[in-house]
Write a protein that holds these residues in place. Structure first.
Motif, PDB file in Angstrom:
ATOM      1  N   THR A 100       0.813  -1.220   0.000  1.00  0.00           N
ATOM      2  CA  THR A 100       0.000   0.000   0.000  1.00  0.00           C
ATOM      3  C   THR A 100       0.847   1.271   0.000  1.00  0.00           C
ATOM      4  O   THR A 100       0.311   2.375  -0.090  1.00  0.00           O
ATOM      5  CB  THR A 100      -0.949   0.057   1.227  1.00  0.00           C
ATOM      6  OG1 THR A 100      -0.150   0.102   2.417  1.00  0.00           O
ATOM      7  CG2 THR A 100      -1.871  -1.147   1.272  1.00  0.00           C
ATOM      8  N   HIS A 151       4.396   3.267  -1.635  1.00  0.00           N
ATOM      9  CA  HIS A 151       5.422   3.194  -2.674  1.00  0.00           C
ATOM     10  C   HIS A 151       6.778   2.920  -2.027  1.00  0.00           C
ATOM     11  O   HIS A 151       7.066   3.431  -0.948  1.00  0.00           O
ATOM     12  CB  HIS A 151       5.463   4.492  -3.480  1.00  0.00           C
ATOM     13  CG  HIS A 151       6.286   4.366  -4.717  1.00  0.00           C
ATOM     14  ND1 HIS A 151       7.611   4.705  -4.764  1.00  0.00           N
ATOM     15  CD2 HIS A 151       5.983   3.867  -5.939  1.00  0.00           C
ATOM     16  CE1 HIS A 151       8.089   4.444  -5.975  1.00  0.00           C
ATOM     17  NE2 HIS A 151       7.121   3.935  -6.708  1.00  0.00           N
ATOM     18  N   PRO A 163       0.837   0.884  -4.978  1.00  0.00           N
ATOM     19  CA  PRO A 163      -0.399   1.419  -4.389  1.00  0.00           C
ATOM     20  C   PRO A 163      -1.483   1.614  -5.464  1.00  0.00           C
ATOM     21  O   PRO A 163      -2.647   1.271  -5.252  1.00  0.00           O
ATOM     22  CB  PRO A 163       0.036   2.756  -3.783  1.00  0.00           C
ATOM     23  CG  PRO A 163       1.492   2.558  -3.480  1.00  0.00           C
ATOM     24  CD  PRO A 163       2.012   1.658  -4.576  1.00  0.00           C
TER      25      PRO A 163
END
Ligand code: AMP
Ligand code: ZN
Length: 475
Positions: free
Chosen positions: A320, A322, A377
């Motif tokens: 979720t 980067h 994400p």
């Protein structure tokens, strides 16, 4: 046409199109492995998960990957500045085991945790202690080229020989010189670093070897340069590690390679920085501070599973964010990830497995996201869009299964039984089920409250019960 793969290269500080050095040949990937004097913490695993996703994205783009990872089982001192004790010997004193036993134990623990996170094995897993001869030969080449000098405690790399020492980290070498002059000892420059350390006189070391310079052990940085060169050659595609490796470890791996290749004028200067791409995973923070093994208390994968979390929820959490942004770990964030994972698993398994093909437009959009420097994400957001959208159910399933080749969540292999329920919780749940069957309602309610306090919800079914994580608030 979906976007071709581009990756952020720390060397150039920009996104660059990824083109393998050997067209059609395997991509050479070196990732710095664990130092095995203790368990790895969940922060370390964030970096290993980023590298696993990178490998999957390379494969998604049709590349075979030759992945080499080392195990640092000697030579990593307690300070990056070549001071302090060897971490392995220190681990040995702490545990009362030999340094070799410590290394074997924590290597096994590390590999078991990697499996629990669905991280694929590297093609080559190599130990520093199995490559002492290669490291000695590497140092001898550096010395022959005039890039090393010997002091009373070891052989050092002479960083003043390189005009661009520290370029990877954009180091201010002169500033470092000015600031650290007092601590220099016999080192000529603050940035010089040990290639070989002599065993301290009169002290028995468990891990030591003979070398042309004297009995001792290799410095930490030389192992990666030597093993990368052995398995991947002088210049290969991608070298990875955590962001902490930029200013010291990777900077020195590059310097060593330049020193070794100095007598090879036919090799272009650009091809002496070991790898074409240098990629770094940003840190996992805990309470907005760095998570470090030396800080004493740290979270391991089993710290999560002991609390009832499936380790894959941690993998989901890492997807979720980067890889080039720091991620602050909180139990609330892990709860949210566990809930997200559960929804995705349930959603996936509610879809029929009817041998449909993935939706081509979604697969292209997915490629656009992951090829944009691994934007997981956004790739994950696309998976939710597929799940909630109006594709035919069998097509949804096939599309998500294809995405999961990159996510690595193991959606298709998952079965509801795989939820990790700690044995203690299972005992209470069984007791409550027995109480309910015997119509002992007060006892059943008491046990339910006990489960809730521990963070579990029990749902009654006609033929038994199911358990899921509830809304426990963690301290
Ligand atoms: P080590 O065992 O200390 O050599 O570290 C193994 C890997 O974990 C290296 O690639 C480190 O850069 C990385 N690492 C260390 N601490 C963290 C952290 N808090 N978050 C993410 N990666 C880390
Ligand atoms: Zn390394």
């Amino acid at each position: 046409m979906p976007r071709p793969l581009s990756l952020y290269d720390t060397w150039e500080r920009r996104l660059r199109p990824f083109i393998p050095l050997a067209p059609g040949g395997p991509v050479g990937l070196y990732t710095c492995g664990p130092t095995v004097y203790d368990y790895q913490h969940i922060g370390n695993f964030r970096t290993f998960l980023f590298e696993d996703v990178l490998k999957r994205v390379l494969r998604w783009n049709g590349h075979r990957v030759n992945h080499v990872m080392n195990i640092t089982d000697v030579g990593h001192l307690t300070s990056d500045a070549d001071e302090g004790e060897d971490k392995m010997e220190k681990g040995s004193r702490r545990t009362g085991k030999t340094a070799w036993e410590v290394a074997a134990y924590f290597t096994d623990a590390f590999l078991a945790d990697m499996k629990r996170l669905n991280v694929e094995d590297p093609t080559v897993l190599c130990k520093a202690t199995d490559h002492i001869a290669e490291q000695i030969a590497f140092i001898a080449d550096i010395e022959r080229n005039g890039y090393a000098y010997t002091t009373s405690d070891g052989v050092y790399f002479d960083t003043s020989k390189l005009d661009d020492y520290g370029y990877l980290a954009r180091l201010d070498v002169e500033g470092l010189e000015a600031g650290r002059r007092v601590e220099l000892g016999e080192k000529r420059r603050a940035t010089d670093f040990a290639l070989w350390k002599f065993s301290p006189r009169g002290e028995a070391r468990q891990m030591e070897w003979d070398s042309p310079w004297g009995r001792g052990f290799p410095g930490w940085h030389i192992e990666c340069s030597a093993m990368a060169q052995k398995y991947l050659g002088d210049y290969f595609d991608i070298h990875c590690g955590g962001e902490d490796h930029i200013p010291v470890h990777h900077t020195n791996e590059i310097a060593q390679t330049e020193g070794r290749l100095a007598d090879h004028p036919e090799i272009a200067h650009d091809h002496r920085r070991l790898a074409n791409f240098w990629m770094h995973g940003y840190f996992l923070l805990a309470n907005d501070a760095k998570m470090a093994k030396s800080a004493g208390e740290f979270l391991r994968i089993s710290s999560l599973s002991d609390r009832g979390y499936d380790p894959i929820a941690y993998r989901f959490l890492c997807l979720t964010a980067h890889y080039r942004s720091q991620l602050n770990f909180t139990w609330e964030a892990l709860d949210a990830a566990a809930t997200g994972l559960e929804r995705m698993r349930q959603g996936f398994h509610a879809l029929p497995d009817a041998g449909a093909a993935p939706d081509a437009a979604y697969v292209d959009r997915f490629t656009d996201e992951i090829n944009d420097d691994l934007n997981l994400p956004r790739a994950l957001a696309l998976a939710w869009e597929v799940l909630r959208g109006d594709l035919a159910p069998a097509v949804k399933r096939a599309t998500l299964a294809r995405f999961d080749e990159v996510f690595g969540l193991g959606l298709a292999a998952w079965t509801p039984k795989a939820v990790d329920v700690p044995p203690g919780i299972r005992v209470i749940a069984d007791a409550r089920y027995a109480a309910r069957t015997a119509k002992q309602w007060a006892e059943a309610d008491r046990l339910r409250a006990q489960l809730q306090a521990a963070g579990w919800e029990m749902e009654d079914r006609a033929d038994g019960y199911s358990l899921k994580r509830g809304q426990e608030k963690h301290a």
